[in-house]
Write a protein that holds these residues in place. Sequence first.
Motif, PDB file in Angstrom:
ATOM      1  N   GLY A  78      18.883  -3.616 -19.867  1.00  0.00           N
ATOM      2  CA  GLY A  78      19.407  -2.363 -20.391  1.00  0.00           C
ATOM      3  C   GLY A  78      20.795  -2.531 -20.965  1.00  0.00           C
ATOM      4  O   GLY A  78      21.236  -3.646 -21.267  1.00  0.00           O
ATOM      5  N   ASP A  79      21.475  -1.407 -21.107  1.00  0.00           N
ATOM      6  CA  ASP A  79      22.826  -1.357 -21.660  1.00  0.00           C
ATOM      7  C   ASP A  79      23.766  -2.145 -20.745  1.00  0.00           C
ATOM      8  O   ASP A  79      23.853  -1.850 -19.548  1.00  0.00           O
ATOM      9  N   GLY A  80      24.451  -3.102 -21.295  1.00  0.00           N
ATOM     10  CA  GLY A  80      25.292  -4.009 -20.505  1.00  0.00           C
ATOM     11  C   GLY A  80      26.423  -3.318 -19.774  1.00  0.00           C
ATOM     12  O   GLY A  80      27.061  -3.916 -18.901  1.00  0.00           O
ATOM     13  N   ARG A  81      26.711  -2.054 -20.115  1.00  0.00           N
ATOM     14  CA  ARG A  81      27.752  -1.314 -19.394  1.00  0.00           C
ATOM     15  C   ARG A  81      27.203  -0.711 -18.110  1.00  0.00           C
ATOM     16  O   ARG A  81      27.934  -0.148 -17.312  1.00  0.00           O
ATOM     17  N   ARG A  82      25.865  -0.767 -17.947  1.00  0.00           N
ATOM     18  CA  ARG A  82      25.254  -0.216 -16.723  1.00  0.00           C
ATOM     19  C   ARG A  82      24.957  -1.347 -15.739  1.00  0.00           C
ATOM     20  O   ARG A  82      25.197  -2.512 -16.038  1.00  0.00           O
ATOM     21  N   ASP A  83      24.375  -0.985 -14.625  1.00  0.00           N
ATOM     22  CA  ASP A  83      24.108  -1.972 -13.583  1.00  0.00           C
ATOM     23  C   ASP A  83      22.789  -2.696 -13.893  1.00  0.00           C
ATOM     24  O   ASP A  83      21.755  -2.411 -13.292  1.00  0.00           O
ATOM     25  N   VAL A  84      22.834  -3.586 -14.857  1.00  0.00           N
ATOM     26  CA  VAL A  84      21.630  -4.311 -15.274  1.00  0.00           C
ATOM     27  C   VAL A  84      21.921  -5.816 -15.260  1.00  0.00           C
ATOM     28  O   VAL A  84      23.069  -6.234 -15.175  1.00  0.00           O
ATOM     29  N   ASP A  85      20.854  -6.611 -15.372  1.00  0.00           N
ATOM     30  CA  ASP A  85      21.023  -8.069 -15.381  1.00  0.00           C
ATOM     31  C   ASP A  85      21.125  -8.632 -16.795  1.00  0.00           C
ATOM     32  O   ASP A  85      21.761  -9.658 -17.031  1.00  0.00           O
ATOM     33  N   MET A  86      20.442  -7.977 -17.714  1.00  0.00           N
ATOM     34  CA  MET A  86      20.339  -8.546 -19.061  1.00  0.00           C
ATOM     35  C   MET A  86      20.498  -7.448 -20.110  1.00  0.00           C
ATOM     36  O   MET A  86      19.890  -6.380 -19.976  1.00  0.00           O
ATOM     37  N   GLY A  87      21.312  -7.718 -21.112  1.00  0.00           N
ATOM     38  CA  GLY A  87      21.523  -6.743 -22.176  1.00  0.00           C
ATOM     39  C   GLY A  87      20.603  -6.992 -23.365  1.00  0.00           C
ATOM     40  O   GLY A  87      19.633  -7.750 -23.271  1.00  0.00           O
ATOM     41  N   PRO A  88      20.929  -6.360 -24.494  1.00  0.00           N
ATOM     42  CA  PRO A  88      20.125  -6.511 -25.699  1.00  0.00           C
ATOM     43  C   PRO A  88      20.445  -7.809 -26.431  1.00  0.00           C
ATOM     44  O   PRO A  88      21.388  -8.512 -26.082  1.00  0.00           O
ATOM     45  N   LEU A  89      19.684  -8.081 -27.482  1.00  0.00           N
ATOM     46  CA  LEU A  89      20.040  -9.168 -28.402  1.00  0.00           C
ATOM     47  C   LEU A  89      21.074  -8.634 -29.391  1.00  0.00           C
ATOM     48  O   LEU A  89      21.333  -7.434 -29.468  1.00  0.00           O
ATOM     49  N   VAL A  90      21.651  -9.549 -30.167  1.00  0.00           N
ATOM     50  CA  VAL A  90      22.863  -9.165 -30.910  1.00  0.00           C
ATOM     51  C   VAL A  90      22.583  -8.252 -32.108  1.00  0.00           C
ATOM     52  O   VAL A  90      23.384  -7.378 -32.414  1.00  0.00           O
ATOM     53  N   THR A  91      21.472  -8.478 -32.786  1.00  0.00           N
ATOM     54  CA  THR A  91      21.141  -7.635 -33.949  1.00  0.00           C
ATOM     55  C   THR A  91      19.638  -7.337 -33.936  1.00  0.00           C
ATOM     56  O   THR A  91      18.856  -8.037 -33.279  1.00  0.00           O
ATOM     57  N   ALA A  92      19.265  -6.348 -34.735  1.00  0.00           N
ATOM     58  CA  ALA A  92      17.845  -6.013 -34.858  1.00  0.00           C
ATOM     59  C   ALA A  92      17.089  -7.198 -35.464  1.00  0.00           C
ATOM     60  O   ALA A  92      15.979  -7.538 -35.041  1.00  0.00           O
ATOM     61  N   ALA A  93      17.706  -7.838 -36.466  1.00  0.00           N
ATOM     62  CA  ALA A  93      17.034  -8.965 -37.133  1.00  0.00           C
ATOM     63  C   ALA A  93      16.798 -10.106 -36.150  1.00  0.00           C
ATOM     64  O   ALA A  93      15.730 -10.733 -36.153  1.00  0.00           O
ATOM     65  N   HIS A  94      17.776 -10.367 -35.302  1.00  0.00           N
ATOM     66  CA  HIS A  94      17.611 -11.463 -34.338  1.00  0.00           C
ATOM     67  C   HIS A  94      16.528 -11.097 -33.317  1.00  0.00           C
ATOM     68  O   HIS A  94      15.719 -11.943 -32.926  1.00  0.00           O
ATOM     69  N   ARG A  95      16.521  -9.828 -32.908  1.00  0.00           N
ATOM     70  CA  ARG A  95      15.476  -9.394 -31.966  1.00  0.00           C
ATOM     71  C   ARG A  95      14.089  -9.622 -32.584  1.00  0.00           C
ATOM     72  O   ARG A  95      13.175 -10.118 -31.919  1.00  0.00           O
ATOM     73  N   GLU A  96      13.940  -9.262 -33.849  1.00  0.00           N
ATOM     74  CA  GLU A  96      12.637  -9.433 -34.511  1.00  0.00           C
ATOM     75  C   GLU A  96      12.269 -10.908 -34.607  1.00  0.00           C
ATOM     76  O   GLU A  96      11.118 -11.293 -34.428  1.00  0.00           O
ATOM     77  N   LYS A  97      13.269 -11.728 -34.896  1.00  0.00           N
ATOM     78  CA  LYS A  97      13.002 -13.170 -35.013  1.00  0.00           C
ATOM     79  C   LYS A  97      12.508 -13.728 -33.665  1.00  0.00           C
ATOM     80  O   LYS A  97      11.513 -14.473 -33.608  1.00  0.00           O
ATOM     81  N   VAL A  98      13.194 -13.349 -32.599  1.00  0.00           N
ATOM     82  CA  VAL A  98      12.803 -13.862 -31.270  1.00  0.00           C
ATOM     83  C   VAL A  98      11.422 -13.326 -30.889  1.00  0.00           C
ATOM     84  O   VAL A  98      10.562 -14.075 -30.397  1.00  0.00           O
ATOM     85  N   ALA A  99      11.179 -12.028 -31.151  1.00  0.00           N
ATOM     86  CA  ALA A  99       9.858 -11.456 -30.833  1.00  0.00           C
ATOM     87  C   ALA A  99       8.767 -12.178 -31.635  1.00  0.00           C
ATOM     88  O   ALA A  99       7.647 -12.362 -31.151  1.00  0.00           O
ATOM     89  N   GLY A 100       9.101 -12.609 -32.845  1.00  0.00           N
ATOM     90  CA  GLY A 100       8.147 -13.341 -33.681  1.00  0.00           C
ATOM     91  C   GLY A 100       7.684 -14.632 -33.015  1.00  0.00           C
ATOM     92  O   GLY A 100       6.542 -15.074 -33.196  1.00  0.00           O
ATOM     93  N   TYR A 101       8.573 -15.246 -32.212  1.00  0.00           N
ATOM     94  CA  TYR A 101       8.181 -16.475 -31.506  1.00  0.00           C
ATOM     95  C   TYR A 101       7.144 -16.185 -30.418  1.00  0.00           C
ATOM     96  O   TYR A 101       6.354 -17.074 -30.064  1.00  0.00           O
ATOM     97  N   LEU A 102       7.137 -14.951 -29.889  1.00  0.00           N
ATOM     98  CA  LEU A 102       6.127 -14.628 -28.875  1.00  0.00           C
ATOM     99  C   LEU A 102       4.747 -14.610 -29.535  1.00  0.00           C
ATOM    100  O   LEU A 102       3.769 -15.145 -29.001  1.00  0.00           O
ATOM    101  N   THR A 103       4.690 -14.010 -30.722  1.00  0.00           N
ATOM    102  CA  THR A 103       3.429 -14.001 -31.465  1.00  0.00           C
ATOM    103  C   THR A 103       3.021 -15.434 -31.827  1.00  0.00           C
ATOM    104  O   THR A 103       1.863 -15.838 -31.651  1.00  0.00           O
ATOM    105  N   ALA A 104       4.000 -16.206 -32.304  1.00  0.00           N
ATOM    106  CA  ALA A 104       3.694 -17.580 -32.735  1.00  0.00           C
ATOM    107  C   ALA A 104       3.213 -18.431 -31.573  1.00  0.00           C
ATOM    108  O   ALA A 104       2.253 -19.209 -31.701  1.00  0.00           O
ATOM    109  N   GLY A 105       3.865 -18.293 -30.419  1.00  0.00           N
ATOM    110  CA  GLY A 105       3.500 -19.097 -29.250  1.00  0.00           C
ATOM    111  C   GLY A 105       2.070 -18.843 -28.816  1.00  0.00           C
ATOM    112  O   GLY A 105       1.328 -19.789 -28.505  1.00  0.00           O
ATOM    113  N   VAL A 106       1.670 -17.570 -28.820  1.00  0.00           N
ATOM    114  CA  VAL A 106       0.299 -17.223 -28.434  1.00  0.00           C
ATOM    115  C   VAL A 106      -0.669 -17.831 -29.455  1.00  0.00           C
ATOM    116  O   VAL A 106      -1.678 -18.454 -29.099  1.00  0.00           O
ATOM    117  N   ALA A 107      -0.324 -17.686 -30.753  1.00  0.00           N
ATOM    118  CA  ALA A 107      -1.203 -18.215 -31.805  1.00  0.00           C
ATOM    119  C   ALA A 107      -1.335 -19.739 -31.697  1.00  0.00           C
ATOM    120  O   ALA A 107      -2.382 -20.301 -32.021  1.00  0.00           O
TER     121      ALA A 107
END
Length: 510
Positions: free
Chosen positions: A325-354
């Motif tokens: 979640g939001d890094g200002r809250r009591d969480v372990d992991m925040g977001p990725l830095v940009t929307a484009a980077h998030r999409e790129k990383v998510a793309g590897y999940l699709t690629a790995g399965v394929a």
Amino acid sequence: MTDSPPPTSHRLAPDSLVRHWIGGKPFGDQPERVGEVYDPATGAVTKRVAFASASEVDQAVAAAVSAFAEWRHSSLARRSKILFALREIVVDRAGEVANLITEEHGKVLSDALGEVSRAVDVIELACGIPALLKGGYSEEVSTNVDVYSIRQPLGVAAVISPFNFPAMVPAWFFPIAVACGNTVVVKPSEKDPSASVWMAERAAEAGLPEGVLNVVHGDKVAVDRLLEHPGVKAISFVGSTPIARYVYENGTRHGKRVQALGGAKNHMVVLPDADLDLAADAAVSAGFGSAGERCMAISAVVAVEPVADQLVGKISERMAKLKVGDGRRDVDMGPLVTAAHREKVAGYLTAGVAEGARLVVDGRGVELDGSSDGFFLGPSLFDEVTPGMTIYTDEIFGPVLSVVRVESYETALRLVNENPYGNGTAIFTNDGGAARRFQNEVEVGMVGVNVPIPVPVAQYSFGGWKSSLFGDSHAYGEDGVRFFTRGKVVTSRWLDPSHGGVDLGFPQSS
Ligand code: NAD
């Protein structure tokens, strides 16, 4: 660093412009080009950042050249006192800069404070510059002749840094560079530019003279000008491997001393005798801390059979407990830095399965403690990954951990050594002999034994091998002092009554 105060809020107005810092003050109210700075936890644009033109870079370099004339003659005692004052200010106000980091990068606040603490470590090292710059002295190398060595500053050094450690990476270089008598122009990542300006403001408060530490923001235009500018003598770059290679080749072509630290693909080898709970804790911490956006993050866990089934189970159990979640809250992991980077990383999940890997944990459906507009992706785990898959070959730089199953130590070692990157690696074992053999045989610059993120402390130097570093010098530690200085050796004879006459022969000891 100890006793950091709790973070304080340092939020800027939504339309505020992050300006350059040149000659001891903010610079450039009306930039021709700007970039957008996001709050990755909300997806909102919170600031704009000025992008320097070539002529604005020239003004920063001119300020640094002008400051060098005086700063190079400043006493070591003075430099050390200013750095010590900077250390005190940064420790006292660590919460401010940690907030800026979390607002622009997204990492959780405790992690941002950890990064500031590592920056302070290098400032502390630089406070000891009188000892670090000691030369050698040999009396009477020849009759009445003494020889001594000194190290002198280079001039203006440029520091070009990546988004993932906006405070720490510039601080790997600038404290040592200025302690050695150089002046500096920092070009931070345009994605999270505020920490560098914050640090330059604090350095000014600590007494660093105008022009000794400057910051220019921007993109390739600013970097290219720094690479070719005749006033810049040294370049310290940290970023992805293709840009590191580009910076090294172009910087050296223009006659500069260059150290260019690149990307990574870090392996953690788990031997059959390892403590698997310790190994699973380490894999999760090092794989998903800072959402995997660390150059020393573990990306591939190499499980030497028969441990893989058990290890994958233990890693998955731990992943299920991570709060995203939001890094200002009591969480372990925040977001990725940009929307484009998030999409790129998510793309590897699709690629790995394929490609045939088994997706054990899929981070795409993660439950969030934060805005659904943020650039979030939960932690993901692949098992049965093989070396031909793109999820293995590419630097993903996100919260995706791959388990590669191998039959022996030898296969594990070969895998690590055949990888083009050589930044960090770790071995988990209870066998001291096996660990010692690994540290000797592995072709990687930084090695952990039951330590998953072996970032060297400040008095050692940080740097990878192969495509993870171009140049000869690692960052900070003794390498840092050598990189930011040139050696000179003086041979001296003070005349005494015994000197005698012209001698055209080559000097020999007598
Ligand atoms: P990046 O290479 O995109 O950017 C690094 C710097 O180069 C930034 O200041 C950026 O503005 C500039 N830049 C970007 N494109 C450029 C171009 N075409 N020409 C000239 N300059 C350009 O890296 P990033 O995405 O900010 O950071 C992540 C990368 O950094 C990862 O690959 C990570 O492994 C690496 N990294 C390495 C280390 C290390 O010590 N080896 C440390 C931290 C990060």
